[in-house]
Design a protein around this motif. Sequence first.
Motif, PDB file in Angstrom:
ATOM      1  N   PHE A 185      -0.942  10.485   2.099  1.00 41.92           N
ATOM      2  CA  PHE A 185      -2.239  10.558   2.761  1.00 41.92           C
ATOM      3  C   PHE A 185      -2.998  11.770   2.244  1.00 41.92           C
ATOM      4  O   PHE A 185      -2.442  12.879   2.191  1.00 41.92           O
ATOM      5  N   ASP A 186      -4.268  11.554   1.891  1.00 37.99           N
ATOM      6  CA  ASP A 186      -5.116  12.643   1.416  1.00 37.99           C
ATOM      7  C   ASP A 186      -6.478  12.549   2.074  1.00 37.99           C
ATOM      8  O   ASP A 186      -6.976  11.440   2.329  1.00 37.99           O
ATOM      9  N   GLY A 187      -7.108  13.702   2.308  1.00 33.63           N
ATOM     10  CA  GLY A 187      -8.472  13.755   2.794  1.00 33.63           C
ATOM     11  C   GLY A 187      -9.414  14.077   1.658  1.00 33.63           C
ATOM     12  O   GLY A 187      -9.050  14.809   0.729  1.00 33.63           O
ATOM     13  N   CYS A 188     -10.632  13.531   1.717  1.00 36.48           N
ATOM     14  CA  CYS A 188     -11.590  13.723   0.633  1.00 36.48           C
ATOM     15  C   CYS A 188     -12.989  13.857   1.214  1.00 36.48           C
ATOM     16  O   CYS A 188     -13.327  13.201   2.195  1.00 36.48           O
ATOM     17  N   GLY A 189     -13.812  14.680   0.566  1.00 33.70           N
ATOM     18  CA  GLY A 189     -15.180  14.874   1.027  1.00 33.70           C
ATOM     19  C   GLY A 189     -16.232  14.350   0.074  1.00 33.70           C
ATOM     20  O   GLY A 189     -17.420  14.417   0.377  1.00 33.70           O
ATOM     21  N   LEU A 212       0.842  -1.205   0.000  1.00 32.20           N
ATOM     22  CA  LEU A 212       0.000   0.000   0.000  1.00 32.20           C
ATOM     23  C   LEU A 212       0.875   1.252   0.000  1.00 32.20           C
ATOM     24  O   LEU A 212       1.793   1.384   0.812  1.00 32.20           O
ATOM     25  N   ARG A 213       0.550   2.168  -0.900  1.00 32.49           N
ATOM     26  CA  ARG A 213       1.345   3.381  -1.051  1.00 32.49           C
ATOM     27  C   ARG A 213       0.525   4.660  -0.943  1.00 32.49           C
ATOM     28  O   ARG A 213       1.077   5.745  -0.831  1.00 32.49           O
ATOM     29  N   LYS A 214      -0.799   4.539  -0.980  1.00 34.08           N
ATOM     30  CA  LYS A 214      -1.647   5.733  -0.918  1.00 34.08           C
ATOM     31  C   LYS A 214      -2.840   5.455  -0.020  1.00 34.08           C
ATOM     32  O   LYS A 214      -3.484   4.408  -0.145  1.00 34.08           O
ATOM     33  N   VAL A 215      -3.134   6.382   0.876  1.00 36.30           N
ATOM     34  CA  VAL A 215      -4.299   6.284   1.753  1.00 36.30           C
ATOM     35  C   VAL A 215      -5.167   7.513   1.521  1.00 36.30           C
ATOM     36  O   VAL A 215      -4.704   8.650   1.646  1.00 36.30           O
ATOM     37  N   THR A 252      -7.606  16.579   8.487  1.00 35.04           N
ATOM     38  CA  THR A 252      -6.810  16.640   9.718  1.00 35.04           C
ATOM     39  C   THR A 252      -6.143  15.307  10.007  1.00 35.04           C
ATOM     40  O   THR A 252      -4.954  15.243  10.331  1.00 35.04           O
ATOM     41  N   LEU A 253      -6.899  14.216   9.892  1.00 33.26           N
ATOM     42  CA  LEU A 253      -6.326  12.895  10.144  1.00 33.26           C
ATOM     43  C   LEU A 253      -5.248  12.582   9.113  1.00 33.26           C
ATOM     44  O   LEU A 253      -4.181  12.044   9.462  1.00 33.26           O
ATOM     45  N   ALA A 254      -5.488  12.905   7.862  1.00 32.15           N
ATOM     46  CA  ALA A 254      -4.477  12.663   6.820  1.00 32.15           C
ATOM     47  C   ALA A 254      -3.192  13.426   7.135  1.00 32.15           C
ATOM     48  O   ALA A 254      -2.084  12.881   6.994  1.00 32.15           O
ATOM     49  N   ARG A 255      -3.333  14.652   7.563  1.00 31.33           N
ATOM     50  CA  ARG A 255      -2.149  15.466   7.886  1.00 31.33           C
ATOM     51  C   ARG A 255      -1.410  14.891   9.085  1.00 31.33           C
ATOM     52  O   ARG A 255      -0.169  14.804   9.084  1.00 31.33           O
TER      53      ARG A 255
END
Length: 328
Positions: free
Chosen positions: A192-196, A161-164, A176-179
């Motif tokens: 790590f990225d956040g998405c809505g 796994l390389r991307k969350v 915030t969690l991604a950061r």
Amino acid sequence: MATTVPSSPVFISSDTLCNILTHRTLIDHFQSTLPNATTILETPIRQHYPLSPSSSLLLMPSWSSSPSLPYAGVKLVTHFPQNSARNLPGVQGTYVLFSSATGQTLAAMDSTHLTLYRTACVSGLASKYLARHDSQTLLMLGAGSLAPHLIRAHLSALPTLRKVIIWNRTLQKAQTLARELAQSGEFHGVTFDGCGCLDEVVGLGDIVSCATNSEAALVKGVRLKDGAHLDLVGSFKPEMKECDDEAIRRGRVFVDNEAALVEAGELLGAFQRGVITRDHIQGTLVDLVSGLKVGRKTSHEITVFKSVGSAVVDMLAAQFVYETYTTT
């Protein structure tokens, strides 16, 4: 693991418990001990008592008189989903461990963190058998207290796994969690990225892991990519569900234990509507670990793992913590 029984019960704080446990070591412990433990542990269906329309008290006992696992234990848990607005965990509780040979109280430990670790590591262990071994993208639905544990467990189980991508109804929580995870320094080569917007990203997930309190389907089966593994963790009552019928229909479905067949809203609803029958359920986690059932068969099939928790994994997690604590 040899242990020294203390003269009086010990209290294992949450900080100590978190210093003892890692997701990798607990996944390994479950993998090595689950098949035998299920044959010697008595584990009645958990008792569930509503405290209010939205909150509940759960009792989860388990015991064995075998010399290889001479323990009795019970987890006392409260579930208050509205606690996120209070900046408190939604799940809190205590685990009490006894000697099944003498009845002596051995230890009490924070079951909030114990539950987070054991729940995530059950999913991580399942993904070793059900996810593609070249999986690169993990989509995490939910940004609550369980989400970082699930992310760590899946990353431990599948180092490819390389991307969350983290989705949450409140975009700021996902970001915030991604950061926080990106800045933790724990993960090398993982972004790590956040998405809505869930519909835009659900098709990207090689693993789609869900830890929400949703009562409306979030994951639409038609949007899952071929070869995806869907990990459903959040629901434990008939009215709760995290995916639609199409996701269940498309997948080869495994469960953590038989209780999922009477507790998980996704499965109960699919049974009632005739989408699948109980014969559609391929097996349990123990079946996978023991080799009785084959997990992923092809790179294109969709797999589904539904967990509702069990006193067996509570006991094994508490055993690991207690024996490590008393031998170090």
